[in-house]
Enzyme design. Structure first.
Site, PDB file in Angstrom:
ATOM      1  N   HIS A 117       0.836  -1.202   0.000  1.00  0.00           N
ATOM      2  CA  HIS A 117       0.000   0.000   0.000  1.00  0.00           C
ATOM      3  C   HIS A 117       0.876   1.260   0.000  1.00  0.00           C
ATOM      4  CE1 HIS A 117      -3.111  -2.614   2.292  1.00  0.00           C
ATOM      5  NE2 HIS A 117      -3.592  -2.433   1.082  1.00  0.00           N
ATOM      6  N   LYS A 153     -16.775  -8.210   5.506  1.00  0.00           N
ATOM      7  CA  LYS A 153     -15.993  -8.905   6.530  1.00  0.00           C
ATOM      8  C   LYS A 153     -15.722  -8.017   7.742  1.00  0.00           C
ATOM      9  CE  LYS A 153     -11.964  -8.077   3.632  1.00  0.00           C
ATOM     10  NZ  LYS A 153     -10.932  -8.486   2.782  1.00  0.00           N
ATOM     11  N   ARG A 176      -2.120  -5.990  -8.380  1.00  0.00           N
ATOM     12  CA  ARG A 176      -1.067  -6.979  -8.155  1.00  0.00           C
ATOM     13  C   ARG A 176      -0.977  -7.980  -9.288  1.00  0.00           C
ATOM     14  NH1 ARG A 176      -3.119  -7.649  -2.196  1.00  0.00           N
ATOM     15  NH2 ARG A 176      -4.872  -6.922  -3.403  1.00  0.00           N
ATOM     16  N   SER A 234      -2.976  -7.653   2.903  1.00  0.00           N
ATOM     17  CA  SER A 234      -3.257  -7.490   4.331  1.00  0.00           C
ATOM     18  C   SER A 234      -3.608  -8.844   4.958  1.00  0.00           C
ATOM     19  CB  SER A 234      -4.426  -6.524   4.531  1.00  0.00           C
ATOM     20  OG  SER A 234      -4.093  -5.253   4.059  1.00  0.00           O
TER      21      SER A 234
END
Ligand code: ADP
Length: 165
Positions: free
Chosen positions: A17, A41, A90, A128
């Site tokens: 990040h 979540k 990514r 993460s």
């Protein structure tokens, strides 16, 4: 004055990040990092913790500001006078979801452009969720999170693991 937004859940912020934020801060006069709640979540770190960890990790960038995202991102961008969203990519697996989000945001706010920035290859595998997983079991996360927050993240993940244990 050019202003861009880097949105995300940052649960917690990683070096991947920070790399995207730093590169954005070189391209724009101001970068607003917006921390979102993720309705699907329950986060490991509270909103306040995530904002605080980001502020500590970006304190050395004078043109970066961290705020909590309230309401719709497209509306927030309009109110904040930002017309660019920066998303890190990514792998192709990130692409489909991000593409859909970009189209929806464009529909909600036609002045808002989404720009995709490719990850630095050294962070390609970094997420993460991986940090949470490795940290929960006491693994070394020093290469994955900024040094300013390493101890705090490690302690919090270990504590959480104990609570759930
Ligand atoms: P995560 O997918 O890790 O839960 P977030 O929702 O917090 O991440 O992501 C915020 C933004 O940062 C997204 O645009 C995401 O694609 C990007 N991002 C996350 N990890 C990386 C990385 N290692 N390299 C480049 N971009 C990343």
């Amino acid at each position: 004055m050019t202003r861009a937004i880097c949105p995300g859940s940052f649960d917690p912020v990683t070096n991947g990040h920070i790399n995207i934020i730093e590169r954005s801060a070189r391209l724009f006069d101001e970068v607003l990092v917006l921390v979102s709640t993720n309705s699907s979540k329950k986060p490991a770190f509270s909103m306040e913790e995530r904002v605080e960890l980001l502020r500590k990790s970006t304190a050395h960038f004078p043109n970066v500001r961290v705020e909590k995202l309230e309401g719709l991102l497209a509306d927030y961008a309009y109110r904040a006078g930002a017309d660019t969203l920066i998303k890190g990519l990514r792998a192709v697996t990130d692409f489909e979801y991000e593409f859909q989000l970009a189209l929806i945001n464009k529909k909600l706010n036609p002045h808002l452009e989404t720009l995709f920035m490719t990850t630095d290859p050294q962070y390609m595998y970094l997420s993460s969720s991986m940090v949470r997983e490795v940290g929960a079991y006491g693994g070394d996360i020093s290469e994955f999170v900024p040094p300013e927050i390493l101890e705090e993240v490690q302690a919090r993940l270990a504590q959480k693991q104990e609570e759930n244990g």
